[in-house]
Design a protein around this motif. Structure first.
Motif, PDB file in Angstrom:
ATOM      1  N   ARG A 105       0.814  -1.209   0.000  1.00 47.10           N
ATOM      2  CA  ARG A 105       0.000   0.000   0.000  1.00 47.10           C
ATOM      3  C   ARG A 105       0.852   1.266   0.000  1.00 47.10           C
ATOM      4  O   ARG A 105       0.331   2.354  -0.278  1.00 47.10           O
ATOM      5  N   PHE A 106       2.129   1.155   0.265  1.00 48.50           N
ATOM      6  CA  PHE A 106       3.008   2.313   0.091  1.00 48.50           C
ATOM      7  C   PHE A 106       2.967   2.761  -1.369  1.00 48.50           C
ATOM      8  O   PHE A 106       2.915   3.956  -1.671  1.00 48.50           O
ATOM      9  N   PHE A 278      13.215  -2.848  -0.579  1.00 50.70           N
ATOM     10  CA  PHE A 278      12.321  -2.155  -1.510  1.00 50.70           C
ATOM     11  C   PHE A 278      12.737  -0.699  -1.679  1.00 50.70           C
ATOM     12  O   PHE A 278      12.639  -0.129  -2.772  1.00 50.70           O
ATOM     13  N   SER A 279      13.243  -0.082  -0.611  1.00 53.10           N
ATOM     14  CA  SER A 279      13.648   1.329  -0.677  1.00 53.10           C
ATOM     15  C   SER A 279      14.754   1.557  -1.712  1.00 53.10           C
ATOM     16  O   SER A 279      14.866   2.652  -2.277  1.00 53.10           O
ATOM     17  N   LYS A 280      15.554   0.521  -1.976  1.00 51.27           N
ATOM     18  CA  LYS A 280      16.663   0.661  -2.929  1.00 51.27           C
ATOM     19  C   LYS A 280      16.172   0.823  -4.363  1.00 51.27           C
ATOM     20  O   LYS A 280      16.954   1.201  -5.245  1.00 51.27           O
ATOM     21  N   CYS A 281      14.880   0.555  -4.598  1.00 46.45           N
ATOM     22  CA  CYS A 281      14.312   0.781  -5.930  1.00 46.45           C
ATOM     23  C   CYS A 281      14.161   2.267  -6.243  1.00 46.45           C
ATOM     24  O   CYS A 281      13.936   2.636  -7.395  1.00 46.45           O
ATOM     25  N   PHE A 282      14.260   3.105  -5.218  1.00 48.33           N
ATOM     26  CA  PHE A 282      14.019   4.540  -5.384  1.00 48.33           C
ATOM     27  C   PHE A 282      15.284   5.355  -5.137  1.00 48.33           C
ATOM     28  O   PHE A 282      15.220   6.489  -4.665  1.00 48.33           O
ATOM     29  N   ASP A 283      16.408   4.773  -5.484  1.00 43.57           N
ATOM     30  CA  ASP A 283      17.696   5.434  -5.272  1.00 43.57           C
ATOM     31  C   ASP A 283      18.020   6.334  -6.465  1.00 43.57           C
ATOM     32  O   ASP A 283      18.964   6.100  -7.231  1.00 43.57           O
ATOM     33  N   TYR A 289      12.740  10.801  -2.069  1.00 41.13           N
ATOM     34  CA  TYR A 289      11.861  10.976  -0.909  1.00 41.13           C
ATOM     35  C   TYR A 289      11.164   9.662  -0.550  1.00 41.13           C
ATOM     36  O   TYR A 289      10.906   9.376   0.622  1.00 41.13           O
ATOM     37  N   LYS A 290      10.865   8.838  -1.573  1.00 41.65           N
ATOM     38  CA  LYS A 290      10.240   7.548  -1.299  1.00 41.65           C
ATOM     39  C   LYS A 290      11.218   6.604  -0.594  1.00 41.65           C
ATOM     40  O   LYS A 290      10.824   5.839   0.301  1.00 41.65           O
ATOM     41  N   GLN A 291      12.473   6.669  -1.009  1.00 43.46           N
ATOM     42  CA  GLN A 291      13.477   5.847  -0.345  1.00 43.46           C
ATOM     43  C   GLN A 291      13.562   6.209   1.136  1.00 43.46           C
ATOM     44  O   GLN A 291      13.577   5.336   2.013  1.00 43.46           O
ATOM     45  N   GLU A 293      11.262   7.652   2.977  1.00 39.33           N
ATOM     46  CA  GLU A 293      10.019   7.273   3.663  1.00 39.33           C
ATOM     47  C   GLU A 293      10.010   5.792   4.008  1.00 39.33           C
ATOM     48  O   GLU A 293       9.599   5.399   5.113  1.00 39.33           O
ATOM     49  N   LEU A 294      10.445   4.950   3.092  1.00 41.43           N
ATOM     50  CA  LEU A 294      10.478   3.514   3.362  1.00 41.43           C
ATOM     51  C   LEU A 294      11.467   3.183   4.472  1.00 41.43           C
ATOM     52  O   LEU A 294      11.202   2.339   5.328  1.00 41.43           O
ATOM     53  N   LEU A 295      12.604   3.861   4.461  1.00 41.15           N
ATOM     54  CA  LEU A 295      13.585   3.641   5.531  1.00 41.15           C
ATOM     55  C   LEU A 295      13.043   4.138   6.868  1.00 41.15           C
ATOM     56  O   LEU A 295      13.320   3.538   7.920  1.00 41.15           O
ATOM     57  N   ASP A 296      12.255   5.216   6.842  1.00 40.67           N
ATOM     58  CA  ASP A 296      11.630   5.698   8.070  1.00 40.67           C
ATOM     59  C   ASP A 296      10.606   4.689   8.587  1.00 40.67           C
ATOM     60  O   ASP A 296      10.488   4.465   9.795  1.00 40.67           O
ATOM     61  N   LEU A 297       9.849   4.066   7.672  1.00 45.80           N
ATOM     62  CA  LEU A 297       8.899   3.029   8.078  1.00 45.80           C
ATOM     63  C   LEU A 297       9.645   1.834   8.678  1.00 45.80           C
ATOM     64  O   LEU A 297       9.220   1.276   9.698  1.00 45.80           O
ATOM     65  N   ALA A 298      10.750   1.456   8.032  1.00 45.21           N
ATOM     66  CA  ALA A 298      11.545   0.335   8.553  1.00 45.21           C
ATOM     67  C   ALA A 298      12.086   0.656   9.940  1.00 45.21           C
ATOM     68  O   ALA A 298      12.141  -0.218  10.817  1.00 45.21           O
TER      69      ALA A 298
END
Length: 324
Positions: A105-106, A278-283, A289-291, A293-298
């Motif tokens: 859902r992200f 998954f965050s590495k897909c947005f490098d 910013y998505k990377q 956000e995902l790292l913040d969720l992790a």
């Protein structure tokens, strides 16, 4: 860009007052500081303002302004997702399917989950019909593998950060294809529903599953955890590996096989790993910013885990045997 097909049919917009109208007129302000103030105030209205933003997007010609609107909608969804992730992490039991859906859902905030639950239930039932109490551990795993990879036709692929959809359970079930982490999570979800004692383990540079001996006393923390496992499973294909195969792998990569690599990972740790990978897909500059956000969720899930069997919290790793 937002796909128009993803916009809800006949959304009911929030009643637009003078403040909302003024804020919407300022979305195209070239001053980033002004936009940051405006976006913060818009987000304060909560998800109820999303239909208004979607309507504005549909009636906006400028692609730059559309991108800003998309970013605002994303931030509104992300704020809710952050709260749900915090709640999931605090639950007594972190259901793995729910965790995988949080990650999906992200990227797909309007995801309809009912079809995913139905698909998982079909898989569970098909495997359950083939299982019985007289099967050996290897025979149990052969049933799971046969249904998933032969009957269901699931295919695996190496982790590729250029293929973000291969991390997400909704796209994996849709295309019957996922990377090692996604396939491993699906394997774990079905195993947990069927009470088959399979857990993820932290083998370096791999996502590997282990079949844990159900009669083993997990309170004996000083025991070497490698020998709690009957064998190991590659979730890319369902192939089974022996202890000797794993020992040879450690020799090949020239890494000492310390005991911590063989400890079962909690569901929270698995979802944290999924988010980080998954965050590495947005490098890249556009989606950095998505990377973040995902790292913040992790990071929300980066808290000491209880041992899934003893209930004890291992914060120090001091129970790990330094060698195998």
């Amino acid at each position: 860009m937002i796909a128009l097909s993803n916009i809800r049919e006949n959304p009911r917009p929030m009643e637009e007052n003078k403040e909302i109208s003024a804020l919407f007129h300022l979305i195209d302000d070239p001053d980033e500081e002004v936009f940051n103030v405006v976006s913060t105030r818009i987000i304060d209205f909560g998800k109820g303002i999303i239909p208004n933003l979607e309507h504005l997007w549909e009636n906006t010609v400028s692609e730059d302004v559309q991108e800003r609107i998309e970013l605002l909608i994303h931030r509104l969804h992300y704020r809710d997702l952050t709260g749900e992730t915090q709640q999931w992490g605090r639950n007594l039991h972190q259901d793995l399917l729910t965790g995988a859906l949080l990650v999906a859902r992200f990227q797909y905030p309007e995801l309809v989950t009912s079809t995913i639950y139905q698909e998982i239930e079909k898989l569970r039932r098909n495997i359950w019909l083939e299982l019985n109490n007289y099967l050996t551990p290897l025979e149990q795993v052969n049933v799971l593998t046969s249904i998933l990879y032969n009957y269901y036709n699931l295919r695996g692929s190496e982790i590729a950060y250029q293929q973000p959809e291969e991390f997400l359970i909704n796209k994996q079930l849709e295309s019957k294809r996922g990377n090692a982490i996604a396939n491993g999570i699906l394997y774990l979800i079905v195993s947990e529903l069927l009470d088959v004692p399979i857990r993820a383990i932290n083998i370096p540079r791999q996502f590997v599953l282990g079949y844990f001996k159900p009669e083993y006393d997990f309170t004996r923390v000083n025991e070497n955890p490698q020998y709690k496992t009957e064998f190991f499973i590659d979730p890319m294909s369902g192939q089974v590996f022996t202890h000797k195969d794993v020992e040879n792998y450690f020799k090949r990569i020239n890494v000492p096989p310390v005991a911590s690599y063989f400890k079962p990972l909690s569901n929270k740790a698995v979802i944290r790993m999924l988010m980080e990978e998954f965050s590495k897909c947005f490098d890249n500059d556009k989606y950095r910013y998505k990377q973040k956000e995902l790292l913040d969720l992790a990071a929300i899930l980066d808290t000491p885990d209880e041992d899934p069997f003893t209930g004890e919290v291992d914060e120090t790793g001091e129970n790990d045997d330094p060698s195998i």
